[in-house]
Each structure stands twice: as C-alpha cells, then as structure tokens.
Write a protein that holds these residues in place. Structure first.
Motif, PDB file in Angstrom:
ATOM      1  N   THR A 154       0.821  -1.220   0.000  1.00  0.00           N
ATOM      2  CA  THR A 154       0.000   0.000   0.000  1.00  0.00           C
ATOM      3  C   THR A 154       0.852   1.266   0.000  1.00  0.00           C
ATOM      4  O   THR A 154       0.314   2.362   0.162  1.00  0.00           O
ATOM      5  CB  THR A 154      -0.940   0.032   1.216  1.00  0.00           C
ATOM      6  N   ARG A 157      -0.323   3.947  -2.483  1.00  0.00           N
ATOM      7  CA  ARG A 157      -1.600   4.542  -2.077  1.00  0.00           C
ATOM      8  C   ARG A 157      -1.422   5.437  -0.862  1.00  0.00           C
ATOM      9  O   ARG A 157      -2.046   6.496  -0.752  1.00  0.00           O
ATOM     10  CB  ARG A 157      -2.616   3.439  -1.780  1.00  0.00           C
ATOM     11  N   VAL A 162      -0.518   6.251  -6.017  1.00  0.00           N
ATOM     12  CA  VAL A 162      -1.524   5.376  -6.629  1.00  0.00           C
ATOM     13  C   VAL A 162      -2.889   5.881  -6.183  1.00  0.00           C
ATOM     14  O   VAL A 162      -3.177   5.939  -4.986  1.00  0.00           O
ATOM     15  CB  VAL A 162      -1.333   3.902  -6.221  1.00  0.00           C
ATOM     16  N   ARG A 163      -3.713   6.291  -7.129  1.00  0.00           N
ATOM     17  CA  ARG A 163      -5.040   6.796  -6.800  1.00  0.00           C
ATOM     18  C   ARG A 163      -5.941   5.658  -6.346  1.00  0.00           C
ATOM     19  O   ARG A 163      -5.652   4.476  -6.583  1.00  0.00           O
ATOM     20  CB  ARG A 163      -5.653   7.495  -8.009  1.00  0.00           C
ATOM     21  N   PRO A 164      -7.080   5.995  -5.694  1.00  0.00           N
ATOM     22  CA  PRO A 164      -8.019   4.944  -5.267  1.00  0.00           C
ATOM     23  C   PRO A 164      -8.484   4.046  -6.395  1.00  0.00           C
ATOM     24  O   PRO A 164      -8.779   2.869  -6.174  1.00  0.00           O
ATOM     25  CB  PRO A 164      -9.176   5.746  -4.665  1.00  0.00           C
TER      26      PRO A 164
END
Length: 233
Positions: A154, A157, A162-164
């Motif tokens: 993760t 994110r 890293v976008r949702p």
C-alpha cells in the motif's frame, strides 16, 4: 536598479538592453520567490508517520547484474542517510514500458545521483515487478540507481502515488528517518490539478529549464521512449 553586466554583445541596441535589463530583474525576483518557497517547504510541520512493514522488493543497483531480488523495509532504503527522496515512476505491472515523461525525469536524476548520494538516499519506486524495473533500467542505462517495486503493498496509495482507482501519478516524495519511524515530509506530483497537468515537478528536470530558454519555448513537445541517448536493447 543595478545594471546587469555582460548579458549582451556590445552592438546590442537600446531596445534589447532595456528589455533584457527588465527581464534580468524579473529573473532575480523569481529566484527570491523560489528561495522563499524552499524555506517554507523546509519549515513544514512534522508529517505523518508511515508504516515500516511494507515488503518492498529491490534488484541490484546495476540493472545489468543478474542477482536475486531482496525484500526491503522502508527504513532499509535510507542506508546511512536521514532522508530519502523517492521518484514515483509510472510503470504498471505488465505494461510494455514505463511512462516516457517519467523516464525522462529519472534520466536527469540518474545523471546527478552520485551528487545526491552525498546528501540523501534516492530510490525509484514503481508498481512494476523487479524484473520489469531491471529490464527497463538496463534499457535506459540507469546503473547505480535503486529500483524498488512496491507492487502488492500500500506504499503508493499511502503517499498518493496510486489513486483509489489504481491509476498512477508521477511525482517525488521526501521522507525522513526518525527514532520512532519513517516520517513523510513532502510530496509533489506532476498533475497539480486537472486544469494544470504535468507542470508540478518541472523544476526538477533540466530539460524543461533549457527548453524554456529557447525563443520558441517548449511548445507542445512531449518526451518519448524511442530516442533516449543511452537507450539499450
């Protein structure tokens, strides 16, 4: 206002001299503004603590060496330094190649990486696998760079790379190693907003700075992956 020295040939006319003098003053004002922003950046309050249990994977520093990949923690990436600069390379698992604009930025950072190493740790992090990063690093000639796969973690994110929805963002993150963990200091992405795309980290690539010196400016030029000077098969 003081006068600039040596910025034009002796036969330059008065119109050019006046315009260049005004531009020289504007350039000094821009320098002062950039220094003020840098000071404000350094004065940011302490950022969030990040997890240190990411199972990050790394290949050898020379992508041409066939050595087994190893698992690293975020803290491991700092080495002897207190700070770590991460370039978020847009390179998804299974993609045929990395983002050309990202690769251009890393080309520039690679060129000065031995200077950066005197002050800070530096790593290129992507969602692609170590094998994919190693192959791409070999093509670009990125010897000596730490190529880190964050795929399956993760990390991307957590810092916004890293976008949702899973899409990737190019950018830079600065981290600091503290006694109680790894602290986020600063992140900047190329896309400040939907209306102001791919200008957020221009200052960190020499390409844009030189193109902006030209009479024709940068125009609508966009980097490509098929002409890099050190591109290898």
């Amino acid at each position: 206002m003081s006068s600039p020295v040596g910025l034009w040939p002796d036969n330059a006319d008065d119109e050019y001299r006046a315009a260049r003098t005004a531009l020289w003053q504007a350039e000094q004002d821009l320098r002062d503004a950039l220094e003020a922003v840098a000071e404000a950046r350094r004065a940011l309050p302490p950022g969030a603590l990040l997890r240190d249990d990411y199972a990050l994977r790394e290949g050898p520093a020379d992508p041409g060496l066939d050595q087994p990949e190893v698992t690293r923690s975020l803290r491991d990436l700092f080495g002897e330094h207190r700070t770590l600069v991460v370039y978020h390379l847009m390179f998804a698992p299974g993609a045929p190649e990395a983002c050309p604009m990202c690769s251009m930025w890393v080309d520039g950072l690679h060129g000065v990486s031995h200077h950066l190493a005197r002050h800070t740790a530096f790593a290129v992090v992507a969602e692609a696998s170590v094998a994919e990063l190693r192959a791409w690093g070999r093509r670009r000639g990125w010897d000596g760079l730490r190529l880190i796969s964050a795929g399956g973690t993760t990390f991307g994110r957590d810092v916004g790379a890293v976008r949702p929805d899973g899409t990737l963002r190019p950018g830079l993150t600065v981290l600091r190693r503290e006694d109680d963990g790894v602290r986020h200091c600063y992140t900047a992405f190329a896309d400040w907003s939907e209306a102001d795309r791919e200008r957020g980290i221009d200052l960190y690539s020499p390409v844009w700075q030189v193109l902006d010196l030209l009479p024709q400016g940068r125009g609508d030029w966009y980097a490509a992956n098929d002409y890099a000077g050190r591109l290898r098969g």
